[in-house]
Design a protein around this motif. Structure first.
Motif: not given
Length: 332
Positions: A280-284
C-alpha cells in the motif's frame, strides 16, 4: 589559456553526451511517436520520415524487472576486498529481480482499494496506520510524520524481524515475507538514491537517510560477532535493545520498538501485516507530477515506481485523498 582549451572541449563533449543520451532514451521515442501521430503533415515530408525511422530503429530499453535494494542496517557486513569495492561502486545498493510475490502484493493492494471504495480518482493515505490483517488490530499509528521517515521506521522494523531467519525450510508465509522485505529495501533505496520520485523534499530525504545510516553504523559497530554467539530470537532481541537505546536517532528507536511490537504478534501475522503495509505504501507514493524525474528513470531503463506511476495514471489516479504534500518537520 591551456586549461581553457582543455575545459571547453570537455564541456562540449558532456553536453553532446547528454543530448545523445536523451535522444536515444525511451521517453524521447515515445514523445516522437506522439508528435508524429499528431502532425499529419509530417507524413508528407520524406526527411522527417527518415529521421523518425532512424531514431526508432534503435532498441527500446525495456524494464528488466529489477528493483534496487538498500538498507540502513548492515547486519551481515562482508569484509572481503571485493565486497568492499563492490559497496563503493554501487553505493551500498544492488538490483535484484522483482519477485512474483511483490507483483501479487501490489496488484492485490490496488484491487482491495477499489473493492473497499478507498480509491476514487485519488489514493488514500494508507501508510498512516499499521494493523493486523485478520483482526484489524492497530499495531502502530504514524500520525503526521513524513513519508520518508515512515518508510525508514518500518524498514528498520522489517529488517530486524527478518534477521537470522532459518533457511532450511521456507515458512508458510514466505510470500508475505518476500514481498515485505523486497519492497522495504526498495523504498529505502528510493529514499537514499532517488528521493525526487517521492512526495517530499529531495535534500531532506537524503540527509535523513544519511543521518539514520550513520547512527546505525555507530550503534552496530563492534557487534559483528553477536550473530554467531546467539540464537535467532536472542539476536533479534539484542538488535532491538541496541537500536532502541535512548541516545539513538528517533527513527532507529521507533523502528526497534515497532519490531518488538510486531514480534509479540507472532511472525506469520507480522509478515502478513508488513506485506500489506509495504504494498500500500508503494502505491501511495506512485502518483506524481514530477514528470522530469520519471523521464530520467525511464531513460535509465525504468524503475518499479515509474511503472506504477504510469499504471495508476492510466487508471485515473493522479493524487492522494489526503491532498497534502508531506512536510519535512522532523530534525535530522
Amino acid at each position: 589559456m591551456v586549461p581553457i582549451y582543455i575545459l571547453v572541449p570537455l564541456v562540449m563533449l558532456t553536453d553532446a553526451r547528454e543530448i545523445a543520451f536523451y535522444i536515444w532514451s525511451n521517453w524521447f521515442k515515445v514523445t516522437l511517436i506522439c508528435q508524429y501521430a499528431k502532425h499529419g503533415s509530417w507524413l508528407q515530408i520524406g526527411a522527417i520520415q527518415r529521421c523518425v525511422n532512424y531514431v526508432l530503429q534503435s532498441e527500446i530499453r525495456n524494464w528488466e524487472e529489477k528493483m534496487g535494494q538498500s538498507s540502513v542496517l548492515m547486519l551481515h557486513p562482508s569484509k572481503s576486498p571485493m565486497a568492499l569495492l563492490r559497496r563503493l561502486i554501487y553505493q551500498s545498493s544492488q538490483n535484484t529481480k522483482t519477485p512474483t510475490a511483490v507483483k501479487s502484493a501490489i496488484v492485490g493492494a490496488l484491487r482491495k482499494g477499489y473493492e473497499r471504495g478507498q480509491i476514487n480518482g485519488d489514493l488514500a493515505s494508507f501508510q498512516r496506520i499499521l494493523h493486523l490483517q485478520d483482526e484489524d488490530k492497530i499495531i502502530w499509528t504514524f500520525g503526521e510524520r513524513g513519508t520518508a521517515e515512515i518508510m525508514l521506521v518500518c524498514h528498520i522494523a522489517t529488517t530486524i524481524l527478518g534477521a537470522r531467519l532459518p533457511t532450511h525450510q521456507p515458512p508458510a508465509y514466505s510470500e508475505h515475507m518476500s514481498a515485505a522485505n523486497h519492497i522495504s529495501q526498495y523504498c529505502a533505496y528510493l529514499v537514499a538514491h532517488y528521493p525526487e520520485l517521492l512526495p517530499e523534499d529531495d535534500e531532506w530525504c537524503k540527509s535523513l537517510y544519511k543521518a539514520v545510516e550513520k547512527d546505525a553504523k555507530r550503534v552496530l559497530a563492534g557487534n559483528d560477532s553477536m550473530e554467531s554467539e546467539t540464537s535467532e530470537l536472542d539476536y533479534q532481541r539484542r538488535l532491538i535493545q541496541l537500536l532502541s537505546a535512548e541516545r539513538n536517532h528517533k527513527v532507529l528507536k521507533d523502528g526497534a520498538r515497532l519490531a518488538e511490537q510486531l514480534a509479540e504478534e507472532g511472525e506469520e501475522a507480522a509478515w502478513k501485516a508488513l506485506a500489506a503495509f509495504w504494498s500500500e505504501m508503494i502505491l501511495y507514493v506512485a502518483p506524481s507530477d514530477n514528470i522530469d524525474g520519471h523521464m530520467e528513470a525511464i531513460a535509465r531503463g525504468g524503475e518499479l515506481v515509474t511503472l506504477l506511476w504510469a499504471l495508476v495514471t492510466h487508471l485515473g489516479i493522479v493524487g492522494r485523498s489526503d491532498n497534502t504534500t508531506d512536510a519535512a518537520t522532523v530534525d535530522v
